[in-house]
Scaffold this motif. Structure first.
Motif, short mmCIF file in Angstrom:
data_model
loop_
_atom_site.label_atom_id
_atom_site.label_comp_id
_atom_site.label_asym_id
_atom_site.label_seq_id
_atom_site.Cartn_x
_atom_site.Cartn_y
_atom_site.Cartn_z
N TYR A 109 52.41 5.76 -18.52
CA TYR A 109 53.06 5.95 -19.82
C TYR A 109 54.17 7.00 -19.65
CZ TYR A 109 53.52 7.07 -24.81
OH TYR A 109 53.99 7.26 -26.08
N ALA A 110 55.23 6.92 -20.45
CA ALA A 110 56.30 7.92 -20.32
C ALA A 110 57.00 8.16 -21.65
CB ALA A 110 57.32 7.44 -19.28
N PRO A 111 57.58 9.38 -21.82
CA PRO A 111 57.31 10.57 -21.02
C PRO A 111 55.96 11.19 -21.35
CG PRO A 111 59.46 10.73 -22.11
CD PRO A 111 58.71 9.60 -22.74
N LEU A 112 55.63 12.20 -20.55
CA LEU A 112 54.29 12.79 -20.64
C LEU A 112 54.21 13.89 -21.70
CD1 LEU A 112 51.46 12.96 -19.32
CD2 LEU A 112 52.44 14.51 -17.62
N LEU A 113 55.16 14.83 -21.67
CA LEU A 113 55.02 16.07 -22.46
C LEU A 113 56.22 16.33 -23.34
CD1 LEU A 113 53.74 18.49 -19.65
CD2 LEU A 113 52.37 17.31 -21.36
N ALA A 114 55.96 17.01 -24.48
CA ALA A 114 57.06 17.40 -25.35
C ALA A 114 56.70 18.66 -26.14
CB ALA A 114 57.39 16.28 -26.33
N HIS A 115 57.66 19.56 -26.22
CA HIS A 115 57.53 20.76 -27.06
C HIS A 115 57.91 20.36 -28.49
CE1 HIS A 115 57.99 24.72 -28.70
NE2 HIS A 115 57.72 25.31 -27.55
N VAL A 116 57.05 20.69 -29.45
CA VAL A 116 57.31 20.24 -30.83
C VAL A 116 58.64 20.77 -31.37
CG1 VAL A 116 54.89 19.88 -31.49
CG2 VAL A 116 55.91 22.12 -31.84
N ASP A 117 59.10 21.89 -30.85
CA ASP A 117 60.37 22.44 -31.32
C ASP A 117 61.50 22.27 -30.31
OD1 ASP A 117 59.23 23.42 -33.71
OD2 ASP A 117 58.38 25.11 -32.58
N GLY A 118 61.24 21.56 -29.23
CA GLY A 118 62.28 21.49 -28.19
C GLY A 118 62.46 20.10 -27.61
N TRP A 119 61.98 19.06 -28.29
CA TRP A 119 62.01 17.73 -27.67
C TRP A 119 63.38 17.07 -27.78
CZ3 TRP A 119 63.10 13.57 -30.85
CH2 TRP A 119 62.99 13.79 -32.22
N GLN A 120 63.64 16.17 -26.84
CA GLN A 120 64.83 15.33 -26.91
C GLN A 120 64.46 13.86 -27.07
OE1 GLN A 120 64.56 17.46 -23.95
NE2 GLN A 120 65.25 18.94 -25.46
N TRP A 121 63.26 13.51 -26.59
CA TRP A 121 62.87 12.08 -26.50
C TRP A 121 61.48 11.93 -27.07
CZ3 TRP A 121 65.19 8.05 -23.23
CH2 TRP A 121 64.39 6.92 -23.09
N ALA A 146 54.43 -0.31 -13.02
CA ALA A 146 54.89 -0.17 -14.41
C ALA A 146 55.10 1.33 -14.62
CB ALA A 146 53.85 -0.73 -15.36
N GLY A 147 56.25 1.81 -14.18
CA GLY A 147 56.46 3.24 -13.97
C GLY A 147 56.80 4.04 -15.21
N GLU A 148 57.32 3.39 -16.24
CA GLU A 148 57.62 4.09 -17.50
C GLU A 148 57.45 3.07 -18.61
OE1 GLU A 148 61.34 6.16 -17.88
OE2 GLU A 148 61.40 6.66 -15.76
N TYR A 149 56.56 3.36 -19.55
CA TYR A 149 56.48 2.48 -20.71
C TYR A 149 55.94 3.24 -21.90
CZ TYR A 149 51.50 1.99 -19.51
OH TYR A 149 50.18 2.24 -19.21
N ALA A 150 56.32 2.79 -23.07
CA ALA A 150 55.81 3.31 -24.34
C ALA A 150 56.29 2.39 -25.44
CB ALA A 150 56.31 4.73 -24.59
N ALA A 151 55.43 2.15 -26.41
CA ALA A 151 55.85 1.37 -27.58
C ALA A 151 56.60 2.29 -28.53
CB ALA A 151 54.63 0.76 -28.27
N HIS A 152 57.80 1.86 -28.92
CA HIS A 152 58.64 2.68 -29.80
C HIS A 152 58.53 2.16 -31.23
CE1 HIS A 152 61.36 4.81 -26.66
NE2 HIS A 152 60.08 4.98 -26.46
N SER A 153 58.04 3.04 -32.11
CA SER A 153 57.71 2.63 -33.48
C SER A 153 58.94 2.19 -34.26
CB SER A 153 57.01 3.77 -34.21
OG SER A 153 57.89 4.88 -34.32
N THR A 154 60.12 2.63 -33.84
CA THR A 154 61.35 2.14 -34.47
C THR A 154 62.41 2.03 -33.38
OG1 THR A 154 63.19 2.74 -35.92
CG2 THR A 154 61.81 4.54 -35.17
#
Ligand code: AHR
Length: 656
Positions: free
Chosen positions: A503-515, A459-467
């Motif tokens: 779980y995916a993705p792992l990391l995100a910059h609060v001012d630089g995220w795409q996903w 199960a290589g990438e998963y996450a529940a998407h709130s919308t």
């Protein structure tokens, strides 16, 4: 946001085969003598991709954006400083060698008045911490003039927070290294390289790192971020993605050989997430490859995680160009895979093993897995996967190959790939699901009916998407995390089939995220873990070695009355571990009966993760609204009586 509808429909489902339960009290049984299949010791792992500024500007602690002027706009991130009557110019010039570092900066200063140089803005800003050292390295040569000097500064507006002077610059290329000590903690700072004296200075590879990195390594990783990963005790580290493996076209695919060795030989490439989403444009997103395959292997080793690299199979992202390498030209791609195994595991006498040793790691990295392709689909994938499989197994039969089942967890393409891969006796199939919280809650039985003799699942990438609304911010809220926990009990119950999960993705910059959502968020100063992180951590730090059944009237629990449960035995610690997720709004009372031989001391540990508010999530200012709380439970007459709060994830550990 209530789960009543779900509970009701699951109740309706249940009346056919499962006895109706009292809504207020449940009696569960665990027979500790009936140990089931083994659980992969590396089951719960991490998925890392350079998305959301996860590498440059994130985990990789480099503070200077476009440190070697290799972006297509060579001064992106830089601006000229020319204050108080200073006069001068700046240019880029070509290096005359074969390295991938093509350009350097020339500063030409025409008078000795005022302040002249260049300033760098960092990755969506730059931050320093009081009394911390920052290591500056660069290469430079004096092209014209005498007694030129550099004043390196960290500044906030006109305020200087750190500075150091570098004199005696030579007229041949030389590497310099100095420390800057920050006088205070500040965000939104700049780095300035100020040229003193009239003349021309050539300068390049201007790099600034905190001295205090993970393991104190030079050009290392952010300690605070890696610590959160280490705390999870991950079983494996998947890298470098994700879609970044495939590239938007083949030229843009991830090529590991361009990411090892000296920095000047690594090159710079556009990050595919730079242009992927119009609503989250990131024109300044590039890959320096300072975080390259050697570093990924080293990080895996640091974390005690199995390295799990995924390689291009010769098919660029099928959502983008879908560019395909003809089968006749696939050799280069296959060779990359074989060479990677040699780089990771080969002796120091082998070509690629020697390169690993040169980089400081003569011992093999012990690679066991290799992934062929990410989210590819169709017969073209199968044709290419066949070629890889044959070559890898011929040379390295011990390596487990991970195949992809495409981007969706169901549908025509998914079915086609599963059938084709099963016919080929594929070992491990990578499934991805980014779905609603409801999908996760309803999916806890997904693997109950998988063929026990077929391929295993990653199960290589998963996450529940709130919308699911396009372009809307999908939040790391408690509803998503709780639903993932519910689903994960199903993964654990089926750990004979589901060998790995991340779980995916792992990391995100609060001012630089795409996903979004992402498991861990950071800015240039701080980092915070989401509720989803704490769910993952509860599973990864409480895994067990064998499956045990936890049942109600002989039936497993996967949503009946809003309750989900799984159980394991840990033969290393001789403990019984069980997890119960209560997705109801209200608390539920449980009697958990231990059948079989129990000789424990009557005590156990109970970790609870709970919130009454399904919409709650963390942020930099409030990073710990939902964190596990540790309590104790007692076992009396081989039973535990416990009331589990509404909307809670509960993990119990008992010595047996
Ligand atoms: O995790 C983000 C992206 O989602 C990955 O790059 C890709 O594999 C999936 O579509």
């Amino acid at each position: 946001m209530k789960f009543r509808l779900l509970s009701f429909s699951l109740f309706l489902l249940s009346i056919a085969g499962i006895q109706a339960q009292s809504p207020s009290h449940k009696t569960l049984d665990i027979d500790i003598n009936k140990k089931g299949a083994g659980i992969a010791p590396d089951m719960w792992g991490l998925f890392f991709e350079d998305i959301n500024f996860a590498a440059d500007g994130g985990l990789y602690a480099e503070m200077i954006k476009n440190y070697s002027f290799e972006f297509p706009s060579p001064f992106m991130g830089w601006r000229r400083v020319q204050e108080d009557g200073a006069m001068g110019y700046h240019y880029t010039k070509p290096h005359m060698d074969e390295s991938k570092n093509k350009k350097y900066l020339q500063l030409q200063r025409l008078n000795d008045e005022g302040v002249f140089g260049m300033s760098n803005e960092g990755f969506r800003g730059m931050a320093v911490k009081e009394n911390q050292n920052y290591r500056l390295t660069f290469i430079a040569k004096v092209a014209k003039g005498e007694d030129l000097a550099i004043n390196a500064q960290i500044t906030q507006g006109r305020k200087v927070l750190a500075e150091t002077r570098i004199e005696k610059l030579t007229d041949d290329w030389k590497e310099y290294e100095v420390m800057l000590n920050a006088s205070e903690t500040a965000d939104g700072v700049n780095f300035r390289v100020i040229l003193e004296g009239e003349g021309e200075l050539d300068i390049d590879m201007i790099s600034l790192f905190p001295e205090d990195t993970w393991m104190g390594r030079k050009r290392g990783m952010r300690k605070d971020i890696v610590q959160l990963l280490a705390d999870m005790k991950p079983g494996f580290l998947r890298f470098p993605g994700g879609c970044i493996v495939e590239g938007f076209d083949l030229e843009n695919r991830y090529q590991w050989k361009n990411t090892i060795g000296e920095m000047k030989d690594r090159g710079t490439m556009i990050n595919r997430w730079n242009i992927e989403f119009a609503h989250r444009n990131a024109p300044d997103y590039f890959q320096s490859f300072g975080l390259g395959f050697f570093e990924y292997f080293q990080l895996s080793e640091d974390l005690g995680a199995e390295p799990l690299p995924i390689l291009s199979c010769g098919l660029a992202c099928q959502y983008n160009s879908g560019e395909i390498v003809p089968l006749a030209a696939l050799d280069e791609y296959v060779q990359d895979a074989l060479d990677l195994i040699e780089f990771a595991n080969g002796s120091v006498d082998s070509h690629w093993g020697a390169k690993r040793a040169e980089m400081g790691h003569p011992e093999p990295f012990g690679l066991k897995y290799i992934g062929v392709g990410n989210e590819n689909w169709g017969p073209q994938y199968i044709e290419r996967a066949d070629v890889f499989e044959k070559a890898i197994k011929a040379a390295y039969p011990e390596i487990t190959i991970v195949s992809t089942s495409g981007p969706s967890p169901d549908g025509h393409e998914f079915d086609y790939l599963w059938k084709a891969l099963t016919e080929r006796n594929a070992e491990l199939i990578d499934e991805h699901y980014y779905k609603s919280p409801e999908w996760f809650r309803n999916g806890a039985r997904r693997y109950d009916d998988y063929d026990r003799n077929g391929p295993k699942v990653f199960a290589g990438e998963y996450a529940a998407h709130s919308t699911t609304e396009k372009d809307a911010l999908k939040k790391n809220n408690w509803e998503a995390a709780l639903s993932e926990a519910a689903f994960m009990t199903g993964l654990e119950r089926n750990a004979d089939i589901v060998r790995l999960a991340s779980y995916a993705p792992l990391l995100a910059h609060v001012d630089g995220w795409q996903w979004a959502p992402d498991m861990i968020w950071f800015d240039n100063l701080d980092v915070y873990a989401t509720p989803n992180y704490y769910v993952q951590k509860l599973f990864s730090t409480n895994p067990g070695t064998q499956i045990l059944q936890i049942t109600e009237n002989g039936e497993t629990l996967a949503g009946e009355d809003g309750i989900y449960a799984s159980s394991t035995y840990d033969e290393n610690t001789k403990e019984l571990i069980f997890k119960i997720v209560n997705t109801n709004e209200e608390a539920k009372a449980f009697t958990v009966k231990l059948k079989g031989s129990y000789k424990g001391n009557g005590k156990g540990i109970w970790q609870e993760l709970q919130s009454d508010d399904l919409g709650v999530s963390h942020n930099l200012k409030e990073p710990k609204k939902i964190v596990p709380v540790e309590k104790s439970v007692s076992v009396q007459k081989k039973a535990i009586e416990v009331s589990l709060k509404g909307q809670s994830v509960n993990v119990f550990r008992l010595k047996i």
